[in-house]
Design a protein around this motif. Structure first.
Motif, mmCIF file in Angstrom:
data_model
loop_
_atom_site.group_PDB
_atom_site.id
_atom_site.type_symbol
_atom_site.label_atom_id
_atom_site.label_comp_id
_atom_site.label_asym_id
_atom_site.label_seq_id
_atom_site.Cartn_x
_atom_site.Cartn_y
_atom_site.Cartn_z
ATOM 1 N N UNK A 1 14.492 64.976 39.337
ATOM 2 C CA UNK A 1 13.903 64.146 38.286
ATOM 3 C C UNK A 1 14.689 64.265 36.991
ATOM 4 N N UNK A 2 15.058 65.496 36.644
ATOM 5 C CA UNK A 2 15.818 65.719 35.410
ATOM 6 C C UNK A 2 17.186 65.052 35.470
ATOM 7 N N UNK A 3 17.841 65.113 36.637
ATOM 8 C CA UNK A 3 19.148 64.463 36.792
ATOM 9 C C UNK A 3 19.004 62.950 36.612
ATOM 10 N N UNK A 4 17.966 62.376 37.247
ATOM 11 C CA UNK A 4 17.738 60.935 37.147
ATOM 12 C C UNK A 4 17.433 60.513 35.718
ATOM 13 N N UNK A 5 16.768 61.384 34.960
ATOM 14 C CA UNK A 5 16.382 61.055 33.582
ATOM 15 C C UNK A 5 17.418 61.501 32.560
ATOM 16 N N UNK A 6 18.543 62.081 33.051
ATOM 17 C CA UNK A 6 19.606 62.561 32.169
ATOM 18 C C UNK A 6 19.090 63.595 31.171
ATOM 19 N N UNK A 7 18.217 64.493 31.651
ATOM 20 C CA UNK A 7 17.589 65.486 30.780
ATOM 21 C C UNK A 7 17.988 66.912 31.151
ATOM 22 N N UNK A 8 17.963 67.789 30.157
ATOM 23 C CA UNK A 8 18.182 69.208 30.394
ATOM 24 C C UNK A 8 16.928 69.822 31.024
#
Length: 330
Positions: free
Chosen positions: A149-156
């Motif tokens: 999910x974090x990768x898809x949302x470009x989040x740390x």
């Protein structure tokens, strides 16, 4: 004929019967199909079942018929997954250290449902999960989902990271301080699942065992390290990280510094007996295939791990040391 109580589910149960009870080697005649429907409290006549079979074929179920001795039988000829493919999936789940024993058995049970009950019995014969070294972290499913999910949302993300100590207890690294990482990829390597990401504090690419990550949370900050990952090659990176090489099986005795408890438990499992030698060292006996790769792994651990027996294995280590001296001192 009186209608059964599950009449509205007739088509669904017919599909279930055909998928579970038939394959190319196991077929059902029309009377047998009607009998199977009766077990679900569904009454049926031949004509309606013929029509239902045609509906299932139109839906995409590959139902074939064969006439022999004036008797017609029906079976599912092909499925979304062939038996060989299901075996491959089971093998993958069995060999994955990052999936707990409990989750492995649950997944394999679901895989079995993708074939007929006869295929399932063949798959069950090759299930070898008990006694395998598996992760003890039951939350890994949710960890993987959070990372994706974090990768898809470009989040740390931030998380706590642990290691095993000499008492076989979880011990948080950095005193429990959270790691702040920009996740870029997930890699299955050396029987484990790894997160490959950009470490915000050290400003470099690092990898982390997913089953050792706890309390993963998404951070609103956007990921860092984009430039570092522009030409990043996962295959090359993975190669840099003890392979499955053959050798004569031996029970090898190791003397280890207490700080190496996590390394030993990671490699050989939590159930190995750990015997205290003194305040700073412990002893373990492990059964391994003694190969050059195993010896190289031991040497790579440095002065904190030493092979103390049997003598023939110690001799192999000394031979390898002599070879290295000859190779590099010249």
């Amino acid at each position: 004929m009186a209608k059964g109580t599950n009449q509205k589910l007739k088509l669904i149960y017919l599909m279930k019967i055909m998928l579970e009870e038939t394959d190319e080697e196991h077929r059902l005649t029309m009377p047998e199909i009607i009998s199977e429907l009766n077990k679900y409290d569904i009454s049926a006549e031949r004509k309606s079942v013929y029509n239902d079979i045609e509906t299932l074929k139109y839906y995409g179920i590959d139902i074939q018929s064969e006439k022999k001795n004036n008797t017609c039988s029906y079976y599912v000829a092909s499925r979304q997954f062939e038996l060989a493919e299901l075996k491959l999936l089971v093998d993958s789940v069995q060999s994955a250290k990052f999936i707990t024993e409990k989750k492995s058995m649950e997944l394999i049970k679901k895989i079995e449902e993708l074939g007929s009950k006869y295929d399932a019995s063949k798959l069950q014969r090759q299930v070898f999960v008990t006694e395998r070294v598996k992760t003890m972290n039951e939350s890994i499913y949710y960890s993987v989902d959070a990372i994706h999910t974090a990768i898809a949302e470009n989040s740390k993300i931030k998380f706590q990271y642990f290691q095993w100590n000499v008492n076989k207890e979880m011990e948080l690294k950095r005193g429990g301080e959270y790691y702040n990482v920009s996740p870029w990829a997930l890699s299955w390597d050396d029987e484990n699942y790894y997160l490959v990401g950009f470490d915000s504090r050290e400003k470099k690419i690092k990898h982390y065992r997913v089953d050792k990550m706890l309390h993963i949370e998404t951070v609103r900050d956007k990921r860092e390290g984009k430039d570092s990952f522009k030409e990043f090659n996962m295959a090359v990176y993975a190669k840099r990280m003890f392979g499955m090489f053959g050798g004569v099986e031996e029970t090898v005795r190791l003397e280890c510094h207490n700080s190496m408890a996590g390394v030993i438990i990671d490699r050989f499992g939590k159930d190995i007996p750990i015997i205290k030698k003194d305040s700073e060292h412990f002893m373990v006996s492990v059964k391994v295939a003694v190969s050059m790769q195993f010896i190289a792994w031991i040497i790579g651990l440095g002065e904190k791990v030493k092979i103390t027996g049997p003598d023939n294995v110690v001799d192999k280590v000394n031979d390898e040391i002599d070879r290295l001296i000859r190779q590099y001192r010249n």
